[in-house]
Write an enzyme that holds these catalytic residues in place. Structure first.
Site, PDB file in Angstrom:
ATOM      1  N   ARG A  54       5.392   6.655  14.550  1.00 38.74           N
ATOM      2  CA  ARG A  54       5.129   6.985  13.153  1.00 38.74           C
ATOM      3  C   ARG A  54       4.572   8.398  13.014  1.00 38.74           C
ATOM      4  NH1 ARG A  54       0.316   6.661   9.750  1.00 38.74           N
ATOM      5  NH2 ARG A  54       0.613   5.329   7.926  1.00 38.74           N
TER       6      ARG A  54
ATOM      7  N   HIS B  82       0.832  -1.209   0.000  1.00 39.32           N
ATOM      8  CA  HIS B  82       0.000   0.000   0.000  1.00 39.32           C
ATOM      9  C   HIS B  82       0.860   1.250   0.000  1.00 39.32           C
ATOM     10  CE1 HIS B  82       1.078  -0.434   4.242  1.00 39.32           C
ATOM     11  NE2 HIS B  82       0.764   0.836   4.416  1.00 39.32           N
TER      12      HIS B  82
ATOM     13  N   ASP C  15       0.576   5.219   1.859  1.00 43.67           N
ATOM     14  CA  ASP C  15      -0.197   5.712   2.996  1.00 43.67           C
ATOM     15  C   ASP C  15      -1.234   6.775   2.629  1.00 43.67           C
ATOM     16  OD1 ASP C  15       0.971   3.988   4.793  1.00 43.67           O
ATOM     17  OD2 ASP C  15       2.639   5.345   5.187  1.00 43.67           O
TER      18      ASP C  15
ATOM     19  N   HIS D 244       4.699   0.155   0.209  1.00 42.52           N
ATOM     20  CA  HIS D 244       5.442  -0.561   1.250  1.00 42.52           C
ATOM     21  C   HIS D 244       4.577  -1.662   1.842  1.00 42.52           C
ATOM     22  CE1 HIS D 244       3.443   2.828   3.239  1.00 42.52           C
ATOM     23  NE2 HIS D 244       3.364   2.073   4.320  1.00 42.52           N
TER      24      HIS D 244
END
Ligand code: OGA
Ligand code: MN
Length: 287
Positions: free
Chosen positions: A278, A101, A103, A263
């Site tokens: 994150r 995917h 983000d 990723h």
């Protein structure tokens, strides 16, 4: 062009480079920051080792790239809402991000970049894989480039087809800590978006395949009509020659460009703990 302030060591022929000679806890001067930024554009994902960062320092580094983006479905840390803590505990069976995917593709203005900083890592496993979407585009035949250039994807942030259309809350059942972070984005936050399958990177001007697990079907087509070509692009784009794989250690930090990569979080460490900080950086509308 070479680098004066940092060392940049590519880790594969496709994408990814380790950056040496830099302490991210300090405020970077403009030349150093410009070189880090250039290293990101040239390598698509960059990695730093042995960094010792407090949340404020990680946030300050992220802010050099743009505004912080807040996840519409997941709550950040209480005292640092900019940081989403990804935790997989010993008893958890589900891994956040274990699909190819890019983000926030469900957002009309998806995240420009994502920064992931390792706080706890398993003794083995829990690597992250990345794929180069410029290479995926460049490797298409002229005929397929023409077809791809006309297609648009329809993307959603919840109830994805690949997850049996389960709502996030149910989807995270195998992960107590992540389930506790799920929130309702509210009615004013848009979590569905149509994007071009081939996007032009606003900084490099290069064309890249823009696709991921959020993509449900092509805009204006049924799921059944879309499935064969979607499947082709997904497989084509993540072939081994376009991929790198990063082995985390505590203190490693990865920064990837969501506009030209996909990723995949490898979920191969059941029974072990992994904890990451994150931050996503806000992006523009793809074109
Ligand atoms: C993410 C993600 C990968 C990982 O943070 O967006 O997909 O390896 N993480 O945790
Ligand atoms: Mn991700």
């Amino acid at each position: 062009m070479s680098y004066q302030t940092i060392e940049v060591r590519p880790i594969t022929g496709a994408l990814g480079a380790e950056i040496e000679g830099i302490d991210l806890s300090t405020e970077l001067d403009n030349q150093t920051f410009d070189e880090v930024h250039r290293a990101l554009l040239e390598n698509l994902v960059i990695f730093f080792r042995d960094q010792d960062l407090k949340p404020d320092q990680q946030i300050a580094f992220a802010r050099r790239f743009g505004d912080i983006h807040f996840h519409p479905f997941m709550k950040g840390l209480d005292d640092h809402p900019e940081i989403l803590e990804l935790i997989k505990e010993e008893a958890d069976t589900r891994t956040f991000g274990a699909v190819w995917h890019t983000d926030q593709m469900f957002n009309p203005k998806p995240a420009l970049a994502t920064m992931l900083y390792a706080k706890e890592v398993p003794p083995a496993g829990g690597d992250t894989m990345y794929a180069n979407m410029y290479m995926a585009y460049d490797a298409l035949s002229d005929g397929m480039k023409e077809v791809a250039g006309k297609l648009k994807t329809f993307n959603v942030g919840d109830r994805m087809k690949s997850h049996g259309r389960e709502a996030r809350k149910d989807r995270y059942k195998g992960s107590k800590a992540m389930q506790a972070k799920v929130k309702d984005p509210g009615d004013d936050v848009v979590t569905e978006a149509v994007h071009p399958l081939v996007r032009t990177h606003p900084e490099t001007g290069r064309k890249a395949i823009y696709l991921g697990n959020h993509s449900q079907h092509f805009d204006g087509m049924t799921e059944e009509e879309s499935a064969p070509l979607l499947k082709f692009f997904a497989k084509h784009a993540t072939q081994p020659e376009f991929v790198c794989r990063f082995r985390w250690k505590v203190g490693s930090l990865a920064l990837w460009d969501n506009r030209c990569t996909q990723h995949y979080a490898v979920g191969d460490y059941d029974g072990e703990r992994r904890r990451m900080h994150r931050i996503t950086i806000a992006g523009d509308r793809p074109f």
